[in-house]
Structure formats: C-alpha cells, structure tokens
Design an enzyme around this catalytic site. Structure first.
Site, PDB file in Angstrom:
ATOM      1  N   TYR A 150       0.797  -1.228   0.000  1.00  0.00           N
ATOM      2  CA  TYR A 150       0.000   0.000   0.000  1.00  0.00           C
ATOM      3  C   TYR A 150       0.833   1.284   0.000  1.00  0.00           C
ATOM      4  O   TYR A 150       0.261   2.371  -0.053  1.00  0.00           O
ATOM      5  CB  TYR A 150      -0.960  -0.006   1.202  1.00  0.00           C
ATOM      6  CG  TYR A 150      -1.926  -1.174   1.166  1.00  0.00           C
ATOM      7  CD1 TYR A 150      -2.901  -1.266   0.178  1.00  0.00           C
ATOM      8  CD2 TYR A 150      -1.849  -2.207   2.102  1.00  0.00           C
ATOM      9  CE1 TYR A 150      -3.782  -2.334   0.129  1.00  0.00           C
ATOM     10  CE2 TYR A 150      -2.734  -3.285   2.069  1.00  0.00           C
ATOM     11  CZ  TYR A 150      -3.694  -3.340   1.072  1.00  0.00           C
ATOM     12  OH  TYR A 150      -4.564  -4.401   1.018  1.00  0.00           O
ATOM     13  N   ASN A 184     -12.983   3.729  -1.226  1.00  0.00           N
ATOM     14  CA  ASN A 184     -12.170   2.520  -1.112  1.00  0.00           C
ATOM     15  C   ASN A 184     -12.822   1.710   0.006  1.00  0.00           C
ATOM     16  O   ASN A 184     -12.631   2.001   1.189  1.00  0.00           O
ATOM     17  CB  ASN A 184     -10.716   2.846  -0.772  1.00  0.00           C
ATOM     18  CG  ASN A 184      -9.859   1.590  -0.756  1.00  0.00           C
ATOM     19  OD1 ASN A 184     -10.380   0.475  -0.662  1.00  0.00           O
ATOM     20  ND2 ASN A 184      -8.550   1.764  -0.828  1.00  0.00           N
ATOM     21  N   HIS A 235      -9.114   1.006  -5.432  1.00  0.00           N
ATOM     22  CA  HIS A 235      -8.232   0.119  -4.678  1.00  0.00           C
ATOM     23  C   HIS A 235      -6.800   0.535  -4.957  1.00  0.00           C
ATOM     24  O   HIS A 235      -6.420   0.689  -6.125  1.00  0.00           O
ATOM     25  CB  HIS A 235      -8.446  -1.346  -5.061  1.00  0.00           C
ATOM     26  CG  HIS A 235      -9.838  -1.791  -4.782  1.00  0.00           C
ATOM     27  ND1 HIS A 235     -10.287  -2.044  -3.500  1.00  0.00           N
ATOM     28  CD2 HIS A 235     -10.897  -1.966  -5.598  1.00  0.00           C
ATOM     29  CE1 HIS A 235     -11.566  -2.365  -3.560  1.00  0.00           C
ATOM     30  NE2 HIS A 235     -11.964  -2.320  -4.806  1.00  0.00           N
ATOM     31  N   SER A 278      -4.090  -1.196  -4.340  1.00  0.00           N
ATOM     32  CA  SER A 278      -3.384  -2.329  -4.939  1.00  0.00           C
ATOM     33  C   SER A 278      -4.191  -2.883  -6.114  1.00  0.00           C
ATOM     34  O   SER A 278      -5.387  -2.602  -6.243  1.00  0.00           O
ATOM     35  CB  SER A 278      -3.188  -3.429  -3.892  1.00  0.00           C
ATOM     36  OG  SER A 278      -4.438  -3.965  -3.494  1.00  0.00           O
TER      37      SER A 278
HETATM   38  C1  DQA Z   1      -7.771  -2.521  -0.825  1.00  0.00           C
HETATM   39  C2  DQA Z   1      -7.772  -3.985  -1.286  1.00  0.00           C
HETATM   40  C3  DQA Z   1      -8.645  -4.834  -0.378  1.00  0.00           C
HETATM   41  O1  DQA Z   1      -8.640  -6.179  -0.818  1.00  0.00           O
HETATM   42  C4  DQA Z   1      -8.109  -4.806   1.036  1.00  0.00           C
HETATM   43  O2  DQA Z   1      -8.956  -5.527   1.897  1.00  0.00           O
HETATM   44  C5  DQA Z   1      -7.885  -3.415   1.540  1.00  0.00           C
HETATM   45  C6  DQA Z   1      -7.349  -2.401   0.629  1.00  0.00           C
HETATM   46  C7  DQA Z   1      -6.816  -1.652  -1.663  1.00  0.00           C
HETATM   47  O3  DQA Z   1      -6.892  -0.429  -1.532  1.00  0.00           O
HETATM   48  O4  DQA Z   1      -5.991  -2.163  -2.434  1.00  0.00           O
HETATM   49  O5  DQA Z   1      -8.064  -3.135   2.717  1.00  0.00           O
HETATM   50  O6  DQA Z   1      -9.081  -1.996  -0.975  1.00  0.00           O
END
Ligand code: DQA
Length: 154
Positions: free
Chosen positions: A26, A77, A103, A105
């Site tokens: 992240y 998000n 997202h 990621s």
């Molecule tokens: C996320 C991806 C999700 O799978 C994960 O649970 C997150 C962050 C992302 O920003 O990449 O908490 O939403």
C-alpha cells in the site's frame, strides 16, 4: 467555486493505518497524505471534498444515509468490505450519484477472494493498482463526468 457539488471521499477499514500497513503493498503515504492530495486536486477544480474513514460498516452506512441530497459523487475505497458487504453496497446506491471504487493495490493480481467485489457492479468506474494516485484519478474522472452533466442539463 464550480457548479459541481461536494464529493464524498469514503475509506473503509484499516485504511487509517496507511503508511505503516503492509507498505510493500500500500506504499508509505498516510491517509492524511492521501486526503490532502485529493483536497489539493479538488481545490484546483473548485470542488469540495467531504472525507470520512471508518473501520465500522455501520458508521460508513450511516455516513451514506446522512449524505442523501448533499453530495454530487462518491469516491470509495471499501477496503475489506469490498469483498463481504451487501449492506454497504445497498447503502451506496441510496444517494443515487456516480460512484468510483478505488483500490490502491491491483486486487486482481492478489488472492482469489479479492477478485470479487460487491461494489463494482454498482460503480460507474473502478480503479485498481494505481497506488494512492488512484484517488486523484477518480476525482479527475468525477469532475469531468459531473462537469459534462452540467453542460447537458436544461
Ligand atoms: C484494498 C484492497 C482490499 O482487498 C483490502 O482488503 C484493503 C485495501 C486496496 O486499496 O488495495 O483493505 O481496498
């Protein structure tokens, strides 16, 4: 100020830990950095950002209920709730405004369970894998979309 109404920036669980949470996935930017970045971009367009983060599904849903009639678009998000929450999805459609799902990621290049989103089918657009720049991309898109809607309005 532009004619575009406020954009609600929602962040779900564990995103308050950005910067320290799995930085290899992240990045090192904190949520405050992200909100400031989106805020600067919004200010350049004369658009107001209303930001809210919670680790609680209930709090996110209540915030959406409170937003009814007060917002022009949503950047969310949903974090872990992306993959689990019918209730959050149901709440997201209530304000009846364009939604961009972000997202940080690339959820499609990770575990299988991250590939399914309850939010994507009701989102206008989905951004994944752009890092925190994805929030800025989402805002630029919404400004363009909502601005063009203004132009065609009677
Ligand atoms: C996320 C991806 C999700 O799978 C994960 O649970 C997150 C962050 C992302 O920003 O990449 O908490 O939403």
């Amino acid at each position: 100020m532009s004619d575009i109404g406020p954009i609600l920036l929602l962040n779900g669980p564990n995103l308050n830990m950005l910067g320290v949470r799995q930085p290899e996935v992240y990045g090192r930017e904190t949520l405050s950095d992200v909100v400031a970045l989106v805020g600067e971009t919004a200010a350049r367009h004369g658009v107001q950002i209303v930001d809210f983060q919670s680790n609680s599904e209930e709090a996110l849903i209540n915030r959406l209920h409170e937003s009814l009639g007060n917002i022009a678009g949503i950047i969310i998000n949903p974090a872990g709730f992306t993959h689990t929450s019918v209730a959050l999805r149901d709440a997201l459609v209530i304000p009846d405004v364009p939604i961009v799902e972000v997202h940080i990621s690339n959820v499609h290049a990770r575990e299988e369970f991250r590939r399914h989103s309850y939010v994507s089918p009701i989102a206008t657009a989905v951004v994944a894998g752009m890092g925190t720049f994805g929030y800025v991309a989402a805002l630029e898109f919404l400004v363009r979309l909502l601005g063009s809607q203004d132009e065609v309005a009677p």
